[in-house]
Design a protein around this motif. Structure first.
Motif, PDB file in Angstrom:
ATOM      1  N   ASN A  59     -17.780 -37.976 -14.774  1.00  0.00           N
ATOM      2  CA  ASN A  59     -17.846 -39.340 -15.287  1.00  0.00           C
ATOM      3  C   ASN A  59     -16.927 -40.302 -14.553  1.00  0.00           C
ATOM      4  O   ASN A  59     -16.816 -41.466 -14.942  1.00  0.00           O
ATOM      5  CB  ASN A  59     -17.513 -39.349 -16.782  1.00  0.00           C
ATOM      6  CG  ASN A  59     -18.646 -38.814 -17.634  1.00  0.00           C
ATOM      7  OD1 ASN A  59     -19.640 -39.504 -17.848  1.00  0.00           O
ATOM      8  ND2 ASN A  59     -18.522 -37.580 -18.089  1.00  0.00           N
ATOM      9  N   GLY A  60     -16.278 -39.809 -13.475  1.00  0.00           N
ATOM     10  CA  GLY A  60     -15.398 -40.670 -12.705  1.00  0.00           C
ATOM     11  C   GLY A  60     -14.142 -41.061 -13.445  1.00  0.00           C
ATOM     12  O   GLY A  60     -13.551 -42.112 -13.175  1.00  0.00           O
ATOM     13  N   ARG A  96     -27.153 -45.081 -18.866  1.00  0.00           N
ATOM     14  CA  ARG A  96     -27.071 -44.233 -17.666  1.00  0.00           C
ATOM     15  C   ARG A  96     -28.038 -44.728 -16.598  1.00  0.00           C
ATOM     16  O   ARG A  96     -28.564 -43.947 -15.808  1.00  0.00           O
ATOM     17  CB  ARG A  96     -27.349 -42.760 -17.980  1.00  0.00           C
ATOM     18  CG  ARG A  96     -26.556 -42.169 -19.112  1.00  0.00           C
ATOM     19  CD  ARG A  96     -25.073 -42.192 -18.855  1.00  0.00           C
ATOM     20  NE  ARG A  96     -24.688 -41.350 -17.714  1.00  0.00           N
ATOM     21  CZ  ARG A  96     -23.445 -41.208 -17.275  1.00  0.00           C
ATOM     22  NH1 ARG A  96     -22.476 -41.885 -17.855  1.00  0.00           N
ATOM     23  NH2 ARG A  96     -23.181 -40.433 -16.242  1.00  0.00           N
ATOM     24  N   CYS A 126     -27.232 -39.654  -7.978  1.00  0.00           N
ATOM     25  CA  CYS A 126     -27.543 -39.900  -9.384  1.00  0.00           C
ATOM     26  C   CYS A 126     -27.957 -38.619 -10.103  1.00  0.00           C
ATOM     27  O   CYS A 126     -27.581 -38.390 -11.260  1.00  0.00           O
ATOM     28  CB  CYS A 126     -28.656 -40.944  -9.509  1.00  0.00           C
ATOM     29  SG  CYS A 126     -28.126 -42.646  -9.218  1.00  0.00           S
ATOM     30  N   LEU A 129     -24.880 -36.709 -11.026  1.00  0.00           N
ATOM     31  CA  LEU A 129     -23.993 -37.358 -11.995  1.00  0.00           C
ATOM     32  C   LEU A 129     -24.671 -37.689 -13.311  1.00  0.00           C
ATOM     33  O   LEU A 129     -24.026 -38.174 -14.243  1.00  0.00           O
ATOM     34  CB  LEU A 129     -23.425 -38.648 -11.386  1.00  0.00           C
ATOM     35  CG  LEU A 129     -22.455 -38.465 -10.223  1.00  0.00           C
ATOM     36  CD1 LEU A 129     -22.110 -39.813  -9.599  1.00  0.00           C
ATOM     37  CD2 LEU A 129     -21.190 -37.772 -10.694  1.00  0.00           C
ATOM     38  N   TYR A 131     -27.294 -39.915 -13.787  1.00  0.00           N
ATOM     39  CA  TYR A 131     -27.779 -41.280 -13.905  1.00  0.00           C
ATOM     40  C   TYR A 131     -29.249 -41.361 -13.526  1.00  0.00           C
ATOM     41  O   TYR A 131     -29.763 -40.513 -12.786  1.00  0.00           O
ATOM     42  CB  TYR A 131     -26.996 -42.216 -12.984  1.00  0.00           C
ATOM     43  CG  TYR A 131     -25.574 -42.463 -13.426  1.00  0.00           C
ATOM     44  CD1 TYR A 131     -25.277 -43.413 -14.386  1.00  0.00           C
ATOM     45  CD2 TYR A 131     -24.535 -41.724 -12.871  1.00  0.00           C
ATOM     46  CE1 TYR A 131     -23.967 -43.635 -14.791  1.00  0.00           C
ATOM     47  CE2 TYR A 131     -23.217 -41.939 -13.271  1.00  0.00           C
ATOM     48  CZ  TYR A 131     -22.942 -42.886 -14.228  1.00  0.00           C
ATOM     49  OH  TYR A 131     -21.654 -43.102 -14.633  1.00  0.00           O
ATOM     50  N   ARG A 345     -20.988 -43.241  -6.513  1.00  0.00           N
ATOM     51  CA  ARG A 345     -19.724 -42.683  -6.997  1.00  0.00           C
ATOM     52  C   ARG A 345     -18.757 -43.790  -7.426  1.00  0.00           C
ATOM     53  O   ARG A 345     -18.034 -43.642  -8.415  1.00  0.00           O
ATOM     54  CB  ARG A 345     -19.097 -41.797  -5.931  1.00  0.00           C
ATOM     55  CG  ARG A 345     -19.831 -40.477  -5.716  1.00  0.00           C
ATOM     56  CD  ARG A 345     -19.059 -39.530  -4.836  1.00  0.00           C
ATOM     57  NE  ARG A 345     -18.990 -39.990  -3.456  1.00  0.00           N
ATOM     58  CZ  ARG A 345     -19.906 -39.726  -2.534  1.00  0.00           C
ATOM     59  NH1 ARG A 345     -20.987 -39.038  -2.855  1.00  0.00           N
ATOM     60  NH2 ARG A 345     -19.764 -40.161  -1.295  1.00  0.00           N
ATOM     61  N   SER A 348     -19.932 -44.988 -10.782  1.00  0.00           N
ATOM     62  CA  SER A 348     -19.636 -43.985 -11.803  1.00  0.00           C
ATOM     63  C   SER A 348     -18.168 -44.049 -12.215  1.00  0.00           C
ATOM     64  O   SER A 348     -17.832 -43.924 -13.399  1.00  0.00           O
ATOM     65  CB  SER A 348     -19.975 -42.586 -11.271  1.00  0.00           C
ATOM     66  OG  SER A 348     -19.674 -41.590 -12.236  1.00  0.00           O
TER      67      SER A 348
END
Length: 385
Positions: A59-60, A96, A126, A129, A131, A345, A348
């Motif tokens: 989730n960064g 998302r 994506c 992650l 998304y 990134r 995110s």
């Protein structure tokens, strides 16, 4: 206009599909046919950290050491782990959804190779992650261009938007996006966009200088430059780099013939005749992208002009077209997929709570030498003498 969410939609045109296949290599291609679905717990076991740490990295989020973050991402790639975007959206109450905005002239064919490379790079990131990705082509010269982007954000509840030139330098648009509580990331900003939001790109001025120096080293002294659309500041910086290299070599940058296209094959073909018919035609034509260079090459072939014996032609981007035409194009490689992945990134991280000042990430470029560039006839005579 075509929207692409997470996967390729049925009915897309064959050209775009073939380009996607050309780019879809490595782990992404393997994941398409793999039935194994590793979980977040598998990733945690693989890299030896807690499940919550993996979630924070995906989730960064903050408070994760760089060494641990790198281990988690290495395990994500090794296991080809993908987050379930629907489950994550329901759990967190978030859409998302990320959007990629690509500038285009809707009355001409799009620069599909460039757009597809960015789309695939963003899509691959994506998928990892969790998304969804929506790609939208927006005409850069329409009066309502900003409102089109903002309406997309509102209607699709986008949490982040990636902007390509010239939108990447539209500070008013960037600020309007941020006012909607949506994050922006700029791909190849060449001016004020670098300070308004996170960005990623190459050093376009250095790349322009590198390709010019290569032509100078081959013996060229008469140059032409085929520029792109007004407002594409990254391409303008390539021209600045060319001029700087010529001045450093003792040549007059003002003697370079400059024409302006729109990054399409058609514009490259339309503009080349006036360069060839000049009283002193160039021996080296440097184009701001590969599609226009391919159009120039087609005109040279049609007129029986030897490339590179009489005219050297170079491109920019190192897209698939640069390898499949004849002769293959000398060009500048910029890592388009990696640029889009870096933009995802960055978004995110912002969505995950990163509030640090905007950052610009500079990726490396390289001159790719192929058969479309060589020494001009005079230089070869001098070399033999």
């Amino acid at each position: 206009m075509r929207d692409i969410i997470a996967t390729t939609s049925p009915g897309v045109d064959p050209l775009l599909t073939s380009v996607r296949r050309a780019y879809a290599l490595g782990p992404f291609a393997e994941a398409v046919v793999s039935s194994k679905k590793p979980t977040i717990d598998d990733v945690a076991r693989h890299c030896g950290v807690a499940r919550t740490t993996v979630s924070r990295v995906l989730n960064g989020g903050p408070n994760v050491r760089d060494e641990v973050r790198q281990r988690v991402w290495a395990s994500v790639k090794a296991l080809d782990y993908r987050v379930n975007p629907q489950a994550r959206s329901l759990a967190g109450g978030q859409s998302r959804m990320l959007a990629l905005i690509v500038a285009s002239d809707l009355d001409a064919q799009p620069n599909s190779f460039y757009a597809s490379a960015l789309e695939l790079g963003a899509l691959r990131e994506c998928l990892g992650l969790g998304y969804q990705l929506l790609t939208r082509h927006v005409a850069q010269d329409r009066p309502n261009r900003r409102e089109q982007v903002l309406e997309l954000i509102r209607s699709q509840r986008c949490q982040g938007v990636m902007l390509t030139p010239p939108f990447a330098d539209d500070v008013e648009l960037i600020e309007s996006i941020q006012a909607l509580d949506c994050h922006a990331a700029c791909i190849s900003p060449g001016g004020a966009g670098r300070d308004a939001a996170d960005g990623v790109g190459i050093d376009d001025a250095a790349a322009g200088a590198d390709i010019a120096r290569r032509m100078i080293d081959l013996g060229h002294r008469r140059f032409a430059f085929m520029a792109g659309i007004p407002g594409h500041l990254a391409a303008e910086r390539r021209h600045e780099g060319l001029r700087g290299a010529l001045a450093a070599a003792g040549l007059d940058p003002d003697e370079v013939a400059v024409v302006r296209g729109d990054f399409t094959f058609r514009s490259g073909a339309a503009l080349t005749p006036q360069l060839l018919e000049a009283p002193t035609p160039p021996t080296a034509l440097i184009c701001a992208n590969d599609d226009m260079a391919a159009g120039a090459l087609s005109v040279a072939h049609g007129r029986g002009i030897d490339v590179p014996g009489r005219l050297s032609i170079t491109g920019f981007d190192d897209t698939p077209v640069s390898e499949v035409i004849w002769p293959p194009l000398t060009t500048v490689h910029q890592p388009l997929r990696e640029m889009a992945g870096e933009a995802v990134r960055a978004l995110s991280g912002r969505i995950g709570g990163d509030r640090s000042p905007p950052r610009f990430v500079t990726l490396s470029h390289a001159v790719v030498e192929r058969a479309s560039a060589g020494a001009p006839p005079g230089a070869r005579l001098r070399a033999r003498a």
